[in-house]
Each structure stands twice: as structure tokens, then as C-alpha cells.
Design an enzyme around this catalytic site. Structure first.
Site, PDB file in Angstrom:
ATOM      1  N   HIS A  41     -17.503  18.910 -45.061  1.00  0.00           N
ATOM      2  CA  HIS A  41     -16.396  18.200 -45.697  1.00  0.00           C
ATOM      3  C   HIS A  41     -16.338  16.806 -45.100  1.00  0.00           C
ATOM      4  CE1 HIS A  41     -12.483  17.840 -47.783  1.00  0.00           C
ATOM      5  NE2 HIS A  41     -12.236  16.984 -46.794  1.00  0.00           N
ATOM      6  N   CYS A  42     -16.511  15.809 -45.940  1.00  0.00           N
ATOM      7  CA  CYS A  42     -16.561  14.426 -45.468  1.00  0.00           C
ATOM      8  C   CYS A  42     -15.197  13.766 -45.652  1.00  0.00           C
ATOM      9  CB  CYS A  42     -17.635  13.644 -46.228  1.00  0.00           C
ATOM     10  SG  CYS A  42     -17.795  11.922 -45.692  1.00  0.00           S
ATOM     11  N   PRO A  43     -14.499  13.424 -44.577  1.00  0.00           N
ATOM     12  CA  PRO A  43     -13.192  12.770 -44.727  1.00  0.00           C
ATOM     13  C   PRO A  43     -13.296  11.358 -45.283  1.00  0.00           C
ATOM     14  CG  PRO A  43     -13.836  12.827 -42.415  1.00  0.00           C
ATOM     15  CD  PRO A  43     -14.852  13.631 -43.162  1.00  0.00           C
TER      16      PRO A  43
ATOM     17  N   GLY B 124     -13.343  11.986 -48.881  1.00  0.00           N
ATOM     18  CA  GLY B 124     -12.232  12.836 -49.288  1.00  0.00           C
ATOM     19  C   GLY B 124     -12.649  13.999 -50.146  1.00  0.00           C
ATOM     20  N   GLN B 125     -13.809  14.587 -49.880  1.00  0.00           N
ATOM     21  CA  GLN B 125     -14.319  15.664 -50.726  1.00  0.00           C
ATOM     22  C   GLN B 125     -15.331  16.492 -49.947  1.00  0.00           C
ATOM     23  OE1 GLN B 125     -14.060  17.912 -52.949  1.00  0.00           O
ATOM     24  NE2 GLN B 125     -14.158  16.672 -54.822  1.00  0.00           N
TER      25      GLN B 125
END
Length: 419
Positions: free
Chosen positions: A190-192, A195-196
Site C-alpha cells: 500500500h503506497c501512501p 493513496g492506493q
């Protein structure tokens, strides 16, 4: 007559009001989605719950290009002849637009979410007893469902885990994201910054995003040094005085140097992952440490699989209407009655990592009177565990009374009253 009197009662619970509203007008799937996603444009765009961080990422990309075009471009245009200077300034602007489009494709689409099941599957072991009807309330070792299953992938046995939140056995390489609260196919991480979740349907665009951002940083970094060199030659000054004459060049050099190390290192790491056909999740957990990777087909085929294969269609149609057909595919209900997923979200949410939210028995009985729910039994289909099989689990509403602590007697009495 009794049903009419009950519908006109002045006091209604939140769950009851939702049922009445759902009967009056249908909803779309994204409106009743259980995950933590954020939807825009009527469910056409799906983002993660931390979509606001995307604004910061956009600013980190756009602001340096604006500074470069505003403060550095004029000297470069004058120094280079035959419109070469204008081209040097136009390239980062065009490249910035391209990076933003790739970012949008990465963060605004379904990463490969696996649809949830509405009921746990039955045990496939014929020697085991039937699945207890109060399984949902006892998610412990007493459950007849094994925590893992063996799946054959490229001639090798791979274990797949059972997800208590989505109530299904995850496909190979699938994992549950605790942030988005979804099971994602070929889950990478999950890549902050976008945002996805990064999964099977957007990993290609994610790699294109980080690699393109790296090239954009290196481009601005290089031409800021060109601008510094031109100033040193024009004024016959040292490096420090050149920095004082164009402080924005110094700022961009420091900024792009740090950013290039970050996104450049990320790009190099994912080149390694692609060439060995691993995910970030698998690599960080040493999934193939001392073992053979069943997905590794050789670096050439691994790269072709990521960039040249067809992106699979989404398992979900978030704009689909939650109507009778949808209800019949997720629950065994009499024809003509609709079970909204919003009700399931309000009263049947079973999360392994969160407290189970129960509904009082008298409220549940009132709900059954209003929607006319009858007893029904449905056999859960046994999945054929192959690599590209059907992973959806057919529901079984038999366990619905036990979820609320109800006894079958209460349903029998209601059937007699209705008849």
C-alpha cells in the site's frame, strides 16, 4: 395487517430505516462497499482511504517544475539558439503532465480487489463435521475450516490462507490490505504517496510513475547545473557566487538530488523485483528465502509478464445496481426480496482485527418481519483450487440466525403467523 402496523411504527432503528430506503430505491455497489475506499464520479474512480496524501504528491511534482520554468528557463532560452532553449524548458512541463497522468492511472483505478463472500465456506473435508452455525462468533481453532489450503502453481504446491474479513480463501499472491480493508490480487504494497494499494491491475503504472519521476528529477537536476555553469562563465565567478545569483537553482539542485535518491532507489528495487517476479510483500517477508519461486519464469518472461501482458478486467462493477439479481447472487432469499449490502455492512460485519458488532435479537426479529425473510438453505459450492479458478464462495444464509444469537424456533413461529 400486522405487517402494515409494524411498518407504521413511529420508532425505527437505523437498520430498519436502511431496509425501507433500500426497498424504495436501488443503490449502486460503490455506495454500499464495505472496504475503506473513496469513490468519485459516481463510482468511476476508486481511491484508497488516504487519498488526501495524493494532493501532497502532486505538489511535490508540480512545484519544482513551475520553479524551473519560472526562474531558470529565461537564461536557458537565451543561451541556446534555434529554439533549443524553448524545447529544453518545454520538455519538463510535458514530462510533468505525463507523470501526473500515470499517477492518476495508478491511484484512481481498482488495483485488483477480490470480491468478498457473504458467508464462510463449508469445510471440504468429508470426515469433518458440518460447519457450525455459530462459526462467525467463534473464529478460533475450533472452526472446522483449515487456516490454509494447498494450491498447485506451475507444478509446485503453494499454500493460500483463509481471510476472516472477506470470508474466502485468498488466491495465490493475494493479501489483505489493512488500510483499504480489501483482499488485493498480487498484492505488492500500500503506497501512501499515491493513496492506493498496488496490485495486479496497477503495478505496471506504479513502476512507470516512479521511473518517470526519477527521470524528471534527473532532468531538472542536470539543467540546473547547466544554468550554474553558464552563470559562472558569464560572470567569471566561483560556484558560491553563482548560487547567490540564482538561488532557485541551488534549491532545485538540493531538492531533486534528495528526490532522485528516493524514487531512483525505489525504481532500482522494483527492477530487481520485476526481473525475479517477486512482490514487495513477498520480498520483505522472505517468502522465497532458500526456496524456489514458483512464479519465476526467467528475467525475460518476467518482464514481459509485467509490461506486455493484458491487464485483467476488474472483478467488481462498482456502478452496478444493487437489485434483485445482485441480492440473489449473494444470499438465498425468496424471489422479490432484496438484501442490501448496507444491511450486511451494518449487521453482519465480521472483522478479524476489529471488534464484532452485534445486533440485538429483538431488533433482528423486527427486521425479519419487515422484509419477510424466510428460512432458506443453500449448499456452498466447493471451489476447484487451480491457479486461475473461480474464487467466489456461494453464500449460505443458514447461519444468519446464529449470527444474531437467534434460535430456529423464532423463525418457525413467524412462518406460522405469516401463513
Amino acid at each position: 395487517m400486522q405487517n402494515q402496523m409494524m411498518y407504521s411504527a413511529p420508532q425505527r432503528s437505523l437498520s430498519n430505516r436502511r431496509i425501507i430506503d433500500t426497498r424504495g430505491q436501488s443503490k449502486r455497489l460503490y455506495q454500499v462497499w464495505k472496504g475503506g475506499n473513496r469513490f468519485f464520479l459516481g463510482g468511476r474512480l476508486i481511491f484508497g482511504p488516504d487519498v488526501r496524501s495524493l494532493v501532497l504528491t502532486i505538489l511535490l511534482i508540480v512545484v519544482p517544475v513551475i520553479i524551473f520554468a519560472s526562474f531558470i528557463s529565461q537564461r536557458l532560452i537565451n543561451e541556446f539558439q534555434h529554439h533549443l532553449g524553448k524545447l529544453i524548458v518545454a520538455i519538463p512541463v510535458i514530462f510533468m503532465i505525463y507523470v501526473l497522468c500515470i499517477l492518476f492511472l495508478t491511484s484512481g483505478r481498482d488495483p485488483g480487489i477480490i470480491p468478498r463472500s457473504t458467508h464462510p465456506p463449508e469445510s471440504e473435508d468429508d470426515g469433518d463435521a458440518c460447519l457450525s452455525i455459530d462459526w462467525a462468533g467463534n473464529q478460533g481453532p475450533t472452526s472446522s475450516l483449515p487456516p490454509t489450503k494447498d494450491v498447485l502453481v506451475n507444478g509446485m504446491v503453494v499454500k493460500v490462507k483463509y481471510c476472516h474479513t472477506c470470508m474466502l480463501y485468498r488466491p495465490p499472491r493475494c493479501s489483505h490490505c489493512s488500510i483499504c480493508n480489501n483482499c488485493v490480487d498480487r498484492f505488492d504494497h500500500h503506497c501512501p504517496w499515491v493513496g492506493q494499494c498496488i496490485g495486479k491491475r496497477n503495478y505496471r503504472f506504479f513502476f512507470m510513475f516512479v521511473s518517470s519521476t526519477t527521470m524528471l528529477c534527473l532532468y531538472i537536476f542536470a539543467f540546473c547545473w547547466v544554468n550554474i555553469k553558464k552563470i559562472m562563465d558569464a560572470y567569471q565567478c566561483n560556484l558560491w557566487r553563482a548560487f547567490l545569483k540564482t538561488p532557485m537553482s541551488a534549491v532545485l539542485i538540493i531538492y531533486t538530488f534528495i528526490a532522485a535518491w528516493f524514487v531512483g532507489g525505489l525504481t532500482a528495487f522494483h527492477i530487481y523485483l520485476i526481473s525475479t517476479n517477486q512482490t514487495t510483500y513477498e520480498n520483505f517477508r522472505f517468502r522465497y528465502e532458500g526456496k524456489v519461486n514458483p512464479y519465476d519464469l526467467g528475467w525475460a518472461k518476467n518482464i514481459r509478464e509485467i509490461f506486455c501482458s493484458r491487464i485483467p478486467s476488474s472483478h467488481n462493477n462498482f456502478r452496478a445496481r444493487v437489485n434483485e439479481d445482485f441480492a440473489s447472487s449473494t444470499a438465498s432469499l425468496p424471489r422479490g426480496h432484496v438484501l442490501s449490502p448496507e444491511i450486511a455492512k451494518a449487521s453482519l460485519t465480521i472483522d478479524m482485527g476489529s471488534k464484532r458488532q452485534a445486533v440485538a435479537a429483538d431488533e433482528f426479529e423486527d427486521i425479519q418481519n419487515q422484509i419477510g425473510l424466510e428460512r432458506s438453505r443453500s449448499q456452498a459450492r466447493h471451489s476447484n483450487w487451480v491457479q486461475k479458478g473461480n474464487w467466489e464462495i456461494m453464500p449460505d444464509m443458514q447461519a444468519l440466525p446464529s449470527e444474531f444469537g437467534m434460535e430456529h424456533k423464532g423463525f418457525t413461529d413467524r412462518e406460522k403467523i405469516s401463513h
